[in-house]
Design a protein around this motif. Structure first.
Motif, short mmCIF file in Angstrom:
data_model
loop_
_atom_site.label_atom_id
_atom_site.label_comp_id
_atom_site.label_asym_id
_atom_site.label_seq_id
_atom_site.Cartn_x
_atom_site.Cartn_y
_atom_site.Cartn_z
N ASN A 269 35.89 0.36 -86.96
CA ASN A 269 34.94 0.50 -85.86
C ASN A 269 33.96 1.65 -86.15
O ASN A 269 33.80 2.55 -85.35
N ARG A 270 33.31 1.57 -87.29
CA ARG A 270 32.41 2.64 -87.72
C ARG A 270 31.25 2.88 -86.78
O ARG A 270 30.73 3.98 -86.69
N SER A 271 30.83 1.87 -86.06
CA SER A 271 29.65 2.03 -85.20
C SER A 271 29.98 2.67 -83.85
O SER A 271 29.08 3.06 -83.13
N ASP A 272 31.24 2.77 -83.51
CA ASP A 272 31.63 3.38 -82.24
C ASP A 272 31.37 4.89 -82.26
O ASP A 272 31.50 5.53 -83.31
N SER B 206 33.74 7.83 -84.21
CA SER B 206 34.59 7.32 -85.29
C SER B 206 34.47 8.18 -86.55
O SER B 206 35.46 8.40 -87.24
#
Length: 128
Positions: free
Chosen positions: A29-32, A35
């Protein structure tokens, strides 16, 4: 009764491996928001735990000193990453820019003292 040192060392090593396993949700979930800060936090916790665990198994003073420097560096990074995580998941980024800038200065100063100082401690000239 204290547990054997080897048992404590294995517990630290398993904690480090568990912290590295916690990187998977952050990577997925790199875009959260938060993170990246969580990934830095997990790496710092893993580095701290793995270096402490390995230090309990070594008898070489030079290796032990190097591992203690990693422990010191990761220990400071844990606090910084946690603060960065808290700032990134809340909407208080504008209020915390000066705090984060000061934290970066403290991190750089601590890391410089950690790696430049041969014993990892501050000593007076001529002491001892």
């Amino acid at each position: 009764m204290m547990p054997p040192v080897r048992l404590v060392g294995v517990a630290f090593l398993l904690t480090g491996v568990g912290a590295l396993a916690a990187l998977w949700p952050a990577w997925r979930n790199r875009s959260d928001p938060g993170s990246g800060s969580f990934a830095v936090f997990a790496v710092a916790v893993a580095g701290y735990a793995l270096a402490t665990g390995l230090d309990l198994f070594t008898t070489n003073y030079a290796v032990s000193l190097a591992l203690q420097k990693v422990v010191n560096a990761c220990g400071v990074l844990v606090g910084a990453a946690w603060l960065s995580l808290a700032v990134s998941v809340t909407d208080r980024v504008d209020d915390s820019r000066r705090l984060l800038a000061a934290l970066v200065i403290v991190l750089l100063a601590e890391w410089t003292l950690n790696w430049v100082n041969p014993g990892g401690v501050v000593m007076a000239r001529g002491a001892g």
